[in-house]
Design an enzyme around this catalytic site. Structure first.
Site, mmCIF file in Angstrom:
data_model
loop_
_atom_site.group_PDB
_atom_site.id
_atom_site.type_symbol
_atom_site.label_atom_id
_atom_site.label_comp_id
_atom_site.label_asym_id
_atom_site.label_seq_id
_atom_site.Cartn_x
_atom_site.Cartn_y
_atom_site.Cartn_z
ATOM 1 N N PRO A 13 34.275 37.476 40.929
ATOM 2 C CA PRO A 13 34.428 38.716 41.702
ATOM 3 C C PRO A 13 33.742 39.868 40.971
ATOM 4 C CG PRO A 13 36.405 38.235 40.453
ATOM 5 C CD PRO A 13 35.495 37.070 40.246
ATOM 6 N N SER A 261 37.129 44.371 31.219
ATOM 7 C CA SER A 261 36.390 43.183 31.634
ATOM 8 C C SER A 261 37.113 42.443 32.755
ATOM 9 C CB SER A 261 36.178 42.253 30.435
ATOM 10 O OG SER A 261 37.311 41.443 30.259
ATOM 11 N N LYS A 262 36.389 41.537 33.374
ATOM 12 C CA LYS A 262 36.962 40.736 34.452
ATOM 13 C C LYS A 262 38.203 40.004 33.972
ATOM 14 C CE LYS A 262 32.731 39.654 36.882
ATOM 15 N NZ LYS A 262 31.791 38.657 37.340
ATOM 16 N N ARG A 263 38.155 39.593 32.714
ATOM 17 C CA ARG A 263 39.278 38.825 32.172
ATOM 18 C C ARG A 263 40.545 39.663 32.053
ATOM 19 N NH1 ARG A 263 34.900 37.101 29.725
ATOM 20 N NH2 ARG A 263 35.066 38.713 28.140
#
Ligand code: GLU
Length: 393
Positions: A13, A261-263
């Protein structure tokens, strides 16, 4: 004619830092009466995530960031997915070899590891460069007939750029001013991989050139790659068509400790994605601003100010006002910290601008599920009583 592009890789995403990059490109394009292009950078087949491209398009659509060209709308400069432009890249890699600006490298991953370990042991930066390449297996170090034999027998190889040993590369960044890097700090990066696919570097430059991109506006994480890109423009003979660069500041975690971040997913107590995302392999669901009750106007306004502000520090901007006020040279160099309270403040502001009936229609489906016996004809009145105190997660 200004032509800018947003070039995400469909590896998952889009996170809000990526949305901000898309937004700044959009504002810059509209402000300059130019075009905004969506290009899907999908050359890394191993990291390809199904559904990511649709997710990116849906997210930006929700926020009202419209593209003039892209895989979903078409245009005169297509294809807009790199995987559909594969033959183009090969031709330019061959062209660079012919001109003496690139070479074949046959090293195995064990040989590359060995080289890294060797250089690290002698306290040198582990790089494939003008010095170390003479010790490796490539078309600059091997005898010509061996190179021919290896190529003819189908040995695995990559194509690397051939950088000079000690030369200054300089370019002007619209946000950071002059950037100067010496090639002693740079690697002979791979341009074409052994599967025949280009790396990000080659594909990105070829596409920006072919799509007649005038300004590259992207995240700061790409700043270290920019000198290499400048060299590619030079070696391909396109230096006079080189776009201007603007590297945007990082979007940081609320405490300023590192990049958002995405994480980070839902770990920090707020969404990092514009829309809810279900990871196709783990089935883990991460929430999105839309699902958490944020209005697109609020998200847009909040993101615009993460890294940019006007001289008088104005805070409330409709999309049209943002277009009018946006000035790329006022984007800051230092990272912008995400601020949840501010995001909630913006959302509250935009919610109060809506009529009770509008809010009621936004929430009625959820109310129906949560309170099946509630008389929906009273929803607007209930909104009037509660909206001022509405709290956002
Ligand atoms: N595909 C790169 C990304 O995912 C694009 C970087 C650029 O805009 O050059 O961020």
């Amino acid at each position: 004619m200004v032509r800018v592009r947003f070039a995400p890789s469909p590896t998952g995403p889009l996170h809000i830092g990526g949305v901000r990059t898309a937004l700044y490109n959009y504002l810059f394009a509209r402000k300059n009466k130019g075009k905004l292009i969506l290009r899907i950078e999908d050359t890394d087949q191993k990291r390809y995530v199904k559904g990511a491209e649709d997710y990116i398009i849906e997210s930006l659509n929700w926020l009202g960031i419209q593209f003039d060209e892209g895989p979903h709308t078409g245009g005169d400069y297509g294809p807009y997915r790199q995987s559909e432009r594969k033959p183009d890249y090969r031709q330019y890699a061959d062209d660079l070899i012919e001109k003496g600006h690139a070479y074949y490298a046959f090293d195995t991953s064990e040989e590359l590891n060995e080289m890294r370990e060797r250089l690290e042991a002698s306290k040198m930066m582990p790089k494939y460069d003008a010095i170390s390449r003479s010790t490796m297996k490539n078309s600059l170090s091997l005898p010509e007939d061996e190179v021919k034999r290896r190529l003819a027998s189908g040995d695995d190889y990559v194509i690397r750029i051939k950088l000079p040993r000690n030369e200054e590369v300089r370019f002007h960044d619209e946000i950071r001013g002059w950037v100067v890097v010496n090639t002693t700090q740079m690697d002979d990066k791979v341009l074409l991989k052994s599967d025949g696919m280009p790396t990000y570097h080659l594909a990105n430059i070829v596409d920006d050139f072919k799509m007649e991109i005038t300004h590259v506006i992207r995240g700061e994480e790409w700043l270290p790659s920019a000198p290499l890109h400048v060299m590619l423009y030079r070696y391909l003979g396109w230096e006079d068509k080189m776009p201007k660069f603007a590297h945007l500041p990082l979007l940081l975690k609320p405490d300023g400790n590192g990049k958002l971040s995405k994480r980070d997913g839902d770990r920090l107590g707020f969404p990092v994605f514009p829309l809810e995302w279900k990871d196709p392999s783990t089935e883990v669901v991460s929430t999105g601003y839309r699902e958490e009750g944020y209005l697109p106007e609020a998200v847009l306004n909040m993101l615009a100010l993460l890294g940019w502000h006007t001289a008088d520090n104005q805070e409330l901007f409709s999309k049209d006002k943002l277009i009018e006020a946006f000035d790329i040279s006022r984007v800051s160099k230092s990272g912008a910290k995400f601020d949840l309270k501010k995001a909630q403040w913006f959302n509250h502001h935009y919610l109060m601008q809506l009529a009770n009936e509008q809010i009621a229609s936004l929430i009625q489906d959820e109310v129906k599920i949560a309170y099946p016996s509630f008389d929906l004809s009273r929803l607007s009145a209930a909104v009037e009583l509660t909206k001022e105190k509405a709290i956002f997660p």
